[in-house]
Design a protein around this motif. Structure first.
Motif, PDB file in Angstrom:
ATOM      1  N   LEU A  67       1.041  -1.528  -0.403  1.00 30.33           N
ATOM      2  CA  LEU A  67       0.552   0.141  -0.245  1.00 30.33           C
ATOM      3  C   LEU A  67       0.912   1.017  -0.087  1.00 30.33           C
ATOM      4  O   LEU A  67       1.740   1.227   0.641  1.00 30.33           O
ATOM      5  N   VAL A  68      -0.018   2.380  -0.837  1.00 32.34           N
ATOM      6  CA  VAL A  68       0.679   3.654  -0.869  1.00 32.34           C
ATOM      7  C   VAL A  68       1.057   4.242   0.497  1.00 32.34           C
ATOM      8  O   VAL A  68      -0.495   3.937   1.690  1.00 32.34           O
ATOM      9  N   PRO A  69       1.838   4.889   1.667  1.00 37.24           N
ATOM     10  CA  PRO A  69       1.268   5.228   3.139  1.00 37.24           C
ATOM     11  C   PRO A  69       0.605   5.833   2.785  1.00 37.24           C
ATOM     12  O   PRO A  69       0.227   6.825   2.295  1.00 37.24           O
ATOM     13  N   ASP A  70      -0.438   5.478   3.478  1.00 39.17           N
ATOM     14  CA  ASP A  70      -1.453   7.086   3.900  1.00 39.17           C
ATOM     15  C   ASP A  70      -2.435   6.948   3.001  1.00 39.17           C
ATOM     16  O   ASP A  70      -3.295   7.625   2.604  1.00 39.17           O
ATOM     17  N   ASP A  71      -2.711   5.531   2.459  1.00 35.17           N
ATOM     18  CA  ASP A  71      -3.503   5.766   1.444  1.00 35.17           C
ATOM     19  C   ASP A  71      -3.725   3.975   1.507  1.00 35.17           C
ATOM     20  O   ASP A  71      -2.938   2.896   1.105  1.00 35.17           O
ATOM     21  N   ASN A  72      -5.755   3.893   1.490  1.00 40.74           N
ATOM     22  CA  ASN A  72      -5.552   2.627   2.054  1.00 40.74           C
ATOM     23  C   ASN A  72      -6.186   1.607   0.825  1.00 40.74           C
ATOM     24  O   ASN A  72      -6.603   0.561   0.452  1.00 40.74           O
ATOM     25  N   GLN A  73      -6.218   2.110  -0.337  1.00 39.76           N
ATOM     26  CA  GLN A  73      -7.474   1.848  -1.847  1.00 39.76           C
ATOM     27  C   GLN A  73      -5.918   1.556  -2.858  1.00 39.76           C
ATOM     28  O   GLN A  73      -6.503   0.749  -3.607  1.00 39.76           O
ATOM     29  N   ASN A  74      -4.603   2.021  -3.015  1.00 41.53           N
ATOM     30  CA  ASN A  74      -3.521   1.974  -4.121  1.00 41.53           C
ATOM     31  C   ASN A  74      -2.878   1.118  -3.601  1.00 41.53           C
ATOM     32  O   ASN A  74      -1.829   1.501  -2.237  1.00 41.53           O
ATOM     33  N   VAL A  75      -2.282  -0.076  -4.252  1.00 44.95           N
ATOM     34  CA  VAL A  75      -0.335  -0.025  -3.551  1.00 44.95           C
ATOM     35  C   VAL A  75       0.493   0.343  -4.958  1.00 44.95           C
ATOM     36  O   VAL A  75       0.246   0.249  -6.562  1.00 44.95           O
ATOM     37  N   GLU A  87       0.288   6.262 -20.663  1.00 43.43           N
ATOM     38  CA  GLU A  87       0.746   5.054 -20.284  1.00 43.43           C
ATOM     39  C   GLU A  87       0.418   4.043 -19.277  1.00 43.43           C
ATOM     40  O   GLU A  87       0.205   4.762 -18.308  1.00 43.43           O
ATOM     41  N   ASP A  88       0.582   2.831 -18.918  1.00 46.26           N
ATOM     42  CA  ASP A  88       0.178   1.711 -18.404  1.00 46.26           C
ATOM     43  C   ASP A  88       1.151   1.661 -16.964  1.00 46.26           C
ATOM     44  O   ASP A  88       1.314   1.266 -15.868  1.00 46.26           O
ATOM     45  N   ASP A  89       2.217   0.992 -18.541  1.00 48.52           N
ATOM     46  CA  ASP A  89       3.379   0.214 -18.110  1.00 48.52           C
ATOM     47  C   ASP A  89       3.959   1.050 -16.851  1.00 48.52           C
ATOM     48  O   ASP A  89       4.472   0.235 -16.498  1.00 48.52           O
ATOM     49  N   ASP A  90       4.486   2.005 -17.089  1.00 47.95           N
ATOM     50  CA  ASP A  90       5.163   2.884 -16.011  1.00 47.95           C
ATOM     51  C   ASP A  90       4.288   3.609 -14.571  1.00 47.95           C
ATOM     52  O   ASP A  90       5.076   4.597 -14.135  1.00 47.95           O
ATOM     53  N   ASP A  91       2.905   2.814 -14.884  1.00 43.78           N
ATOM     54  CA  ASP A  91       2.321   3.356 -13.643  1.00 43.78           C
ATOM     55  C   ASP A  91       3.372   3.122 -12.598  1.00 43.78           C
ATOM     56  O   ASP A  91       3.959   2.155 -11.951  1.00 43.78           O
ATOM     57  N   LEU A  92       3.073   4.205 -11.163  1.00 44.77           N
ATOM     58  CA  LEU A  92       3.970   4.255  -9.820  1.00 44.77           C
ATOM     59  C   LEU A  92       2.521   3.134  -8.697  1.00 44.77           C
ATOM     60  O   LEU A  92       3.149   2.588  -8.091  1.00 44.77           O
ATOM     61  N   TRP A  93       1.202   3.391  -9.710  1.00 45.83           N
ATOM     62  CA  TRP A  93       0.712   3.097  -8.357  1.00 45.83           C
ATOM     63  C   TRP A  93      -0.500   2.738  -9.186  1.00 45.83           C
ATOM     64  O   TRP A  93      -1.025   2.535 -10.258  1.00 45.83           O
ATOM     65  N   ARG A  94      -1.517   1.370  -8.360  1.00 48.74           N
ATOM     66  CA  ARG A  94      -2.368   1.127  -8.928  1.00 48.74           C
ATOM     67  C   ARG A  94      -3.289   0.533  -7.569  1.00 48.74           C
ATOM     68  O   ARG A  94      -3.137   0.201  -6.622  1.00 48.74           O
ATOM     69  N   ASN A  95      -4.911   0.828  -7.511  1.00 44.93           N
ATOM     70  CA  ASN A  95      -5.927  -0.305  -7.384  1.00 44.93           C
ATOM     71  C   ASN A  95      -5.392  -1.661  -6.449  1.00 44.93           C
ATOM     72  O   ASN A  95      -5.104  -2.429  -7.432  1.00 44.93           O
ATOM     73  N   GLN A 226       9.944   4.641   3.967  1.00 42.52           N
ATOM     74  CA  GLN A 226       8.920   4.403   5.198  1.00 42.52           C
ATOM     75  C   GLN A 226       7.663   3.288   4.846  1.00 42.52           C
ATOM     76  O   GLN A 226       7.503   2.000   5.014  1.00 42.52           O
ATOM     77  N   TYR A 227       7.458   3.325   3.487  1.00 45.13           N
ATOM     78  CA  TYR A 227       7.124   1.915   2.810  1.00 45.13           C
ATOM     79  C   TYR A 227       7.673   0.779   2.309  1.00 45.13           C
ATOM     80  O   TYR A 227       6.983  -0.247   3.033  1.00 45.13           O
ATOM     81  N   GLU A 228       9.270   0.776   2.337  1.00 44.43           N
ATOM     82  CA  GLU A 228       9.634  -0.319   2.765  1.00 44.43           C
ATOM     83  C   GLU A 228       9.520  -0.294   4.826  1.00 44.43           C
ATOM     84  O   GLU A 228       9.284  -1.898   4.548  1.00 44.43           O
ATOM     85  N   ILE A 229      10.016  -0.138   5.313  1.00 44.92           N
ATOM     86  CA  ILE A 229       9.301  -0.536   6.919  1.00 44.92           C
ATOM     87  C   ILE A 229       8.279  -1.104   6.853  1.00 44.92           C
ATOM     88  O   ILE A 229       8.129  -1.807   8.232  1.00 44.92           O
ATOM     89  N   ASN A 230       7.170  -0.096   6.069  1.00 48.29           N
ATOM     90  CA  ASN A 230       6.057  -0.810   6.252  1.00 48.29           C
ATOM     91  C   ASN A 230       6.199  -2.426   6.090  1.00 48.29           C
ATOM     92  O   ASN A 230       5.165  -3.014   6.421  1.00 48.29           O
ATOM     93  N   ARG A 231       6.806  -2.286   4.891  1.00 48.51           N
ATOM     94  CA  ARG A 231       6.594  -3.816   4.715  1.00 48.51           C
ATOM     95  C   ARG A 231       7.096  -4.781   5.195  1.00 48.51           C
ATOM     96  O   ARG A 231       6.514  -5.991   5.440  1.00 48.51           O
ATOM     97  N   ASN A 232       8.236  -4.547   5.957  1.00 48.91           N
ATOM     98  CA  ASN A 232       9.109  -5.308   6.748  1.00 48.91           C
ATOM     99  C   ASN A 232       7.468  -5.807   7.592  1.00 48.91           C
ATOM    100  O   ASN A 232       7.323  -7.091   8.811  1.00 48.91           O
ATOM    101  N   ASN A 233       7.239  -4.770   8.832  1.00 48.60           N
ATOM    102  CA  ASN A 233       6.827  -4.465   9.417  1.00 48.60           C
ATOM    103  C   ASN A 233       5.149  -5.348   9.543  1.00 48.60           C
ATOM    104  O   ASN A 233       4.412  -6.793  10.101  1.00 48.60           O
ATOM    105  N   ILE A 234       4.700  -5.328   8.273  1.00 45.96           N
ATOM    106  CA  ILE A 234       3.868  -6.429   7.924  1.00 45.96           C
ATOM    107  C   ILE A 234       4.169  -7.692   7.352  1.00 45.96           C
ATOM    108  O   ILE A 234       3.169  -8.551   8.032  1.00 45.96           O
ATOM    109  N   ILE A 235       5.216  -8.350   7.154  1.00 47.25           N
ATOM    110  CA  ILE A 235       5.755  -9.472   6.981  1.00 47.25           C
ATOM    111  C   ILE A 235       5.996  -9.900   7.877  1.00 47.25           C
ATOM    112  O   ILE A 235       5.710 -11.579   8.330  1.00 47.25           O
TER     113      ILE A 235
END
Length: 345
Positions: A67-75, A87-95, A226-235
């Motif tokens: 998840l994008v930090p502070d965003d519960n809808q997009n990864v 373009e779609d293939d270079d998108d930074l986030w998506r639902n 912070q995104y990496e830190i969040n991942r580490n905590n959840i995993i």
């Protein structure tokens, strides 16, 4: 010598906000260095890896971890960088629900699971189980971008976009290169030679035979987010272990040398420990002995206290400092001189 000591006193200050290693690392002997430290971390993350995640569960996990930090809808989509163009293939986030292969059709606007260390490049033959299902290594990725990266090895590059290099390798983009490096390091430390970084990284091995320079450079150049830190905590809540190079990128410097990465535990690990190639002084600060590693047998080692008085050295590898205070260590070898500041508490 007195001028050097005066300068060091001016530069030295205690950081009141300094941090120590978290309790997760209490069983780890963090005074070890190089291969010994790698082995110690490997044993710990293996011992704390109490649950093998099923590959089918990774969809659910990525919908939380990425998840994008502070965003519960997009990864976030690894290797992506732009949501403003057509373009779609270079998108930074998506639902987070726009998955491909999880009972949903694959389109240009869906995402799937990217193996940062491609299954075709490791030597484990573990298919879709074991290490290849470890969510520390898997990331949400645009379907087309995932196919573009394919099994290409990582190589040096620059800039925000990810791209295929002139040699047919892959540069992940400046935003993601640190993430990639820390994932590759984790996989090697946790799972061993079958996941050797040389299988997936191009370029020189100037700092260590086991670790391509690009991963050590990327780890230092792209700090943990912070995104990496969040991942580490959840995993950790799913499988029990953590990626130590997200918790402290400087651990990679202590194991494989190279450029000094960010040290997030300055109360536990001193950044004075690695200042000149292979030579290391640790622990620093110390309460007893200091150890010198990486110096040749012919190296000349001299130690001075703050008064400029030379301290007698009987053992070049393990030195007992006489009393509390600041010491200067001079090491001369191969026509070069190195200088270290050491503190005894």
């Amino acid at each position: 010598m007195k001028k050097i000591i005066q300068i060091l006193f001016i530069l030295f200050a205690i950081n009141a906000n300094a941090q120590s290693a978290p309790a997760y690392y209490n069983p780890v002997d963090l005074t070890l260095r190089n291969e010994a430290l790698k082995n110690e971390l490997a044993a710990h993350i293996n011992n704390t890896h109490h649950t093998a995640v099923d590959y089918s569960l990774v969809w659910e996990i990525l919908q939380q971890t990425d998840l994008v930090p502070d965003d519960n809808q997009n990864v976030y989509l690894i290797y992506g960088w732009d949501n403003t163009n057509q373009e779609d293939d270079d998108d930074l986030w998506r639902n987070k629900y726009a998955t491909c292969g999880n009972g949903n059709p694959c389109t240009d606007e869906t995402w799937n699971r990217e193996h940062v260390f491609p299954k075709a490049l490791d030597q484990s033959n573990s298919n879709d189980s074991g290490p290849t299902a470890d969510p520390h290594m898997l990331r949400a990725s645009d379907v087309e971008m995932n196919g573009l990266r394919a099994n290409r090895e990582f190589a040096a590059g620059s800039g925000t976009p990810s791209y295929i290099t002139n040699n047919g390798d892959f540069f992940p983009g400046d935003r993601w290169k640190g993430d990639v490096a820390r994932i590759i390091m984790y996989m090697y430390v946790h799972y061993g030679e079958q996941w050797n970084p040389n299988f997936v990284g191009q370029g020189n091995n100037s700092f260590h035979a086991d670790m391509p320079d690009i991963f050590l450079q990327w780890n230092a150049e792209d700090p943990v987010s912070q995104y990496e830190i969040n991942r580490n905590n959840i995993i950790e809540t799913y499988q029990g272990n953590r990626n130590p190079f997200i918790d402290n990128p400087y651990l990679a410097t202590l194991i494989w040398n190279g450029p000094s990465a960010e040290n997030t535990w300055p109360d536990t690990l001193s950044t004075n420990e690695v200042t000149s190639g292979q030579i290391q002084i640790y622990p620093n600060p110390t309460q007893d002995l200091i150890h010198i590693a990486g110096a040749s047998n012919n190296a000349q080692i001299k130690i001075f206290n703050v008064a400029g008085q030379e301290i007698q050295v009987h053992d070049k590898r393990k030195i007992q400092l006489p009393q509390k205070g600041i010491y200067i260590i001079n090491i001369s070898e191969h026509g070069k001189n190195y200088q270290f500041k050491v503190i005894k508490k």
